[in-house]
Write a protein that holds these residues in place. Structure first.
Motif, PDB file in Angstrom:
ATOM      1  N   THR A 190     -16.490   9.313   2.511  1.00  0.00           N
ATOM      2  CA  THR A 190     -15.161   8.733   2.277  1.00  0.00           C
ATOM      3  C   THR A 190     -15.211   7.447   1.455  1.00  0.00           C
ATOM      4  O   THR A 190     -14.163   6.955   1.026  1.00  0.00           O
ATOM      5  CB  THR A 190     -14.463   8.431   3.615  1.00  0.00           C
ATOM      6  OG1 THR A 190     -15.243   7.473   4.353  1.00  0.00           O
ATOM      7  CG2 THR A 190     -14.305   9.698   4.435  1.00  0.00           C
ATOM      8  N   SER A 191     -16.408   6.903   1.229  1.00  0.00           N
ATOM      9  CA  SER A 191     -16.511   5.603   0.557  1.00  0.00           C
ATOM     10  C   SER A 191     -15.999   5.660  -0.880  1.00  0.00           C
ATOM     11  O   SER A 191     -15.203   4.814  -1.311  1.00  0.00           O
ATOM     12  CB  SER A 191     -17.963   5.113   0.579  1.00  0.00           C
ATOM     13  OG  SER A 191     -18.401   4.891   1.887  1.00  0.00           O
ATOM     14  N   ARG A 229     -12.222   6.199  -1.244  1.00  0.00           N
ATOM     15  CA  ARG A 229     -11.511   4.982  -0.870  1.00  0.00           C
ATOM     16  C   ARG A 229     -11.446   4.007  -2.046  1.00  0.00           C
ATOM     17  O   ARG A 229     -10.400   3.406  -2.321  1.00  0.00           O
ATOM     18  CB  ARG A 229     -12.186   4.327   0.329  1.00  0.00           C
ATOM     19  CG  ARG A 229     -11.436   3.106   0.851  1.00  0.00           C
ATOM     20  CD  ARG A 229     -11.908   2.710   2.233  1.00  0.00           C
ATOM     21  NE  ARG A 229     -13.340   2.438   2.264  1.00  0.00           N
ATOM     22  CZ  ARG A 229     -14.226   3.173   2.922  1.00  0.00           C
ATOM     23  NH1 ARG A 229     -13.840   4.242   3.610  1.00  0.00           N
ATOM     24  NH2 ARG A 229     -15.510   2.862   2.900  1.00  0.00           N
ATOM     25  N   GLU A 262      -8.199   2.746  -4.297  1.00  0.00           N
ATOM     26  CA  GLU A 262      -7.866   1.350  -4.590  1.00  0.00           C
ATOM     27  C   GLU A 262      -7.550   1.172  -6.073  1.00  0.00           C
ATOM     28  O   GLU A 262      -6.590   0.481  -6.440  1.00  0.00           O
ATOM     29  CB  GLU A 262      -9.024   0.438  -4.189  1.00  0.00           C
ATOM     30  CG  GLU A 262      -8.726  -1.028  -4.462  1.00  0.00           C
ATOM     31  CD  GLU A 262      -9.914  -1.944  -4.259  1.00  0.00           C
ATOM     32  OE1 GLU A 262      -9.859  -3.107  -4.713  1.00  0.00           O
ATOM     33  OE2 GLU A 262     -10.910  -1.501  -3.650  1.00  0.00           O
TER      34      GLU A 262
END
Length: 214
Positions: A63-64, A67, A71
């Motif tokens: 999920t990094s 994410r 942003e």
């Protein structure tokens, strides 16, 4: 690399993204992701390649990366989540917009809206309306990579004609006019501010020649 796309100007040397002259905040990872996509546009990056760029030699969860992509998309105001950052199905991401070289004068936010700036050596650092953070973090307006400086050391808040300096609980303190700052104080043209080894001078543009206070 200084590029214009849509209403945005991406300035890699100063690590700034602006839109119509206003700074758009981005975390360091989001800035690095956008820099990679812009530098090699329109090439698509695999997710694995981007993870290695952003977190070299480090394992991160699945999920990094999404994410960080989220942003960037939020900062760019992507209405369809595809305006500038395109998802390549089952592969990765690519920059989808048209980008052109930006003139050097476009690479920093205009100081006209606030009328104030910092003089740092021979460099003029325009200040935006709102918060302008000084410290060690890469996204600070004045970034001082020194162990004597906290990540977010101090902040200058610009509102109308008023500019106020506040220490952010830094370990070594902020000096204003040669004395340690104990509480928020209004800045005047020519005020000297010291954080760690860095000395900057607050300037009101159009106020004539700014001289450092002694």
């Amino acid at each position: 690399m200084r590029l214009r796309f849509g209403t945005f100007v991406f300035d890699e040397p100063s690590r700034e993204l602006t839109s119509d002259g206003r700074r758009v905040p981005l975390s360091p990872k989001a800035f690095e992701l956008l820099a990679a996509l812009l530098a090699e546009r329109p090439r698509a990056f695999s997710k694995a390649e981007l993870r290695e760029r952003l977190w070299p030699g480090t394992y991160v969860g699945e999920t990094s990366l999404p994410r960080v992509v989220g942003e960037v998309r939020k900062a760019l105001g992507d209405r369809s989540a595809e305006d500038f950052v395109r998802t390549v199905h089952r592969f990765g991401y690519a920059f989808a917009g048209d980008a052109t070289d930006a003139a050097p004068s476009e690479s920093v936010p205009s100081a006209i809206e606030s009328g104030v700036a910092l003089l740092w050596g021979e460099r003029i650092v325009p200040l935006s309306v709102g918060e302008n953070v000084l410290g060690r973090d890469r996204d600070c307006v004045v970034r001082v990579p020194s162990g004597l400086v906290s990540r977010r050391h101090a902040v200058i808040v610009v509102s109308g004609e008023l500019a106020t300096l506040r220490d952010l609980g830094s370990r070594n303190g902020t000096l204003l006019r040669g004395r340690r700052l104990e509480r928020p104080e209004e800045l005047a043209d020519g005020d000297e501010i010291r954080i760690g080894p860095a000395l900057v001078v607050f300037c009101r543009l159009g106020a004539g020649t700014t001289r450092s206070r002694r």
